[in-house]
Design a protein around this motif. Structure first.
Motif: not given
Length: 157
Positions: A113-118, A124-131
């Motif tokens: 569960p912790a690994g999936l959250v990370v 999400v950070a990668w997608v936001v940065r790419a946009r």
């Protein structure tokens, strides 16, 4: 004759109902209130192997009754809670614990569960940065010329 049969039937019915109630009520004698609390805590925290997701203190399965008897006997013998849990895990497997221990076999269970959250946060950070990078990029000379021609074509119409 019918009255006697009816009385015998009613008496048999009462006896079987009473026997069923007697099986479901267990009386445990404790000389120490701390042991009684430990017993309640242990039986509430151990899972019945037959009932899937029911604690042994709440289950009517025969195996739960045996487990409650064993917990009571071990408490009377002066065993610790850890020793009692270890004995029952040894006999029935890790399934009897509602909260499995943290050991080599359960790292995935606890860490997933912790690994999936990370992983989700990184994604999400990668997608936001790419946009952001895509929208902030300047137009090339070819793109600017094409855009100007499209704009001029729209004005001529």
């Amino acid at each position: 004759m019918a009255v006697i049969r009816l009385l015998i039937f009613a008496l048999a019915l009462l006896l079987t109902a009473g026997a069923g109630l007697a099986d479901s009520i267990e009386v445990r004698e404790f000389d120490d209130p701390v042991k009684e609390e430990r017993y309640k805590s242990l039986t509430a925290s151990l899972r019945c192997p037959t009932c899937q997701n029911q604690a042994i203190d709440d289950s009517n399965a025969p195996v739960s009754g045996d487990m409650r008897d064993r917990v009571y006997e071990m408490l009377q013998d002066g065993r610790s809670d850890m020793e009692i849990r270890s004995h029952l895990v040894e006999r029935f497997g890790d399934y009897v614990l509602y909260n499995p221990r943290l050991e080599g076999r359960t790292y995935l269970l606890w860490g997933l569960p912790a690994g999936l959250v990370v992983l989700g946060g990184v994604l999400v950070a990668w997608v936001v940065r790419a946009r952001r990078n895509a929208s902030a990029r300047e137009l090339s000379d070819e793109e600017r010329a094409r855009l100007d021609s499209l704009i001029n074509r729209g004005r001529e119409s």
